[in-house]
Design a protein around this motif. Structure first.
Motif, mmCIF file in Angstrom:
data_model
loop_
_atom_site.group_PDB
_atom_site.id
_atom_site.type_symbol
_atom_site.label_atom_id
_atom_site.label_comp_id
_atom_site.label_asym_id
_atom_site.label_seq_id
_atom_site.Cartn_x
_atom_site.Cartn_y
_atom_site.Cartn_z
ATOM 1 N N ARG A 68 -26.822 -69.392 -59.991
ATOM 2 C CA ARG A 68 -25.549 -70.080 -60.152
ATOM 3 C C ARG A 68 -24.730 -69.284 -61.163
ATOM 4 N NH1 ARG A 68 -27.111 -71.819 -56.123
ATOM 5 N NH2 ARG A 68 -27.876 -73.887 -55.723
ATOM 6 N N ALA B 222 -20.862 -72.699 -61.426
ATOM 7 C CA ALA B 222 -20.265 -72.754 -60.093
ATOM 8 C C ALA B 222 -21.349 -72.502 -59.052
ATOM 9 C CB ALA B 222 -19.167 -71.709 -59.954
ATOM 10 N N ASN C 87 -18.143 -72.009 -54.837
ATOM 11 C CA ASN C 87 -17.132 -72.139 -55.891
ATOM 12 C C ASN C 87 -16.816 -73.597 -56.221
ATOM 13 O OD1 ASN C 87 -16.025 -70.438 -57.721
ATOM 14 N ND2 ASN C 87 -14.043 -70.327 -56.713
ATOM 15 N N ASP C 88 -17.835 -74.442 -56.212
ATOM 16 C CA ASP C 88 -17.718 -75.830 -56.624
ATOM 17 C C ASP C 88 -18.278 -75.908 -58.044
ATOM 18 O OD1 ASP C 88 -16.971 -78.417 -56.260
ATOM 19 O OD2 ASP C 88 -18.737 -78.997 -55.088
ATOM 20 N N TYR C 89 -17.624 -76.636 -58.928
ATOM 21 C CA TYR C 89 -18.003 -76.641 -60.341
ATOM 22 C C TYR C 89 -18.795 -77.886 -60.718
ATOM 23 C CZ TYR C 89 -14.524 -72.994 -60.468
ATOM 24 O OH TYR C 89 -13.823 -71.861 -60.224
ATOM 25 N N GLY D 61 -13.375 -67.731 -62.154
ATOM 26 C CA GLY D 61 -13.147 -69.034 -61.561
ATOM 27 C C GLY D 61 -11.980 -69.754 -62.190
#
Length: 121
Positions: free
Chosen positions: A9, A30, A34-36, A114
């Motif tokens: 990650r 992330a 690209n999800d946090y 990001g």
């Protein structure tokens, strides 16, 4: 085959809080898509016969829960400060630790990639 590809990650931001014998880490990470999300880790140094080790406890907090988490956390801390311990000057704790915090600023990690505009409100 790439080693640890599924477990890898990207770390976006990290903040460390030293608190006596404990250290807390707040890390924004992330996923590959690209999800946090946020991990909160408590680390305690423990001793055993052949030296020491770090005992760690980790919480994963996902973006859809940020607001609910912050609301509950703030309400709980406010309750302790205002109802259970109104005589305690909590700001004095911050003032006592300002010098220590200044010494550790260089150890903080900033945003490296990001979206840096994560909104908790």
């Amino acid at each position: 085959m790439e080693e640890n590809k599924d477990n890898e990650r990207t770390e976006i931001f990290s903040e460390r809080v030293r608190a006596g014998k404990r250290t807390y880490f707040f890390d924004v990470k992330a996923t590959r898509s690209n999800d946090y999300y946020l991990t909160i880790t408590e680390s305690k140094r423990r001793y055993k016969d052949d030296g020491f080790f770090y005992e760690k406890h980790k919480i994963f907090l996902y973006k859809e829960d940020f607001n609910k988490f912050m609301k509950a956390f703030t309400e709980t801390v406010d309750h302790v400060k205002e109802e259970l311990m109104p005589e305690v000057d909590f700001d004095a704790f911050d003032e006592d630790n300002e010098e220590q915090d200044e010494n550790h600023k260089s150890e903080r990690v900033g945003v490296t990639s990001g979206n840096s505009d994560l909104n908790w409100d």
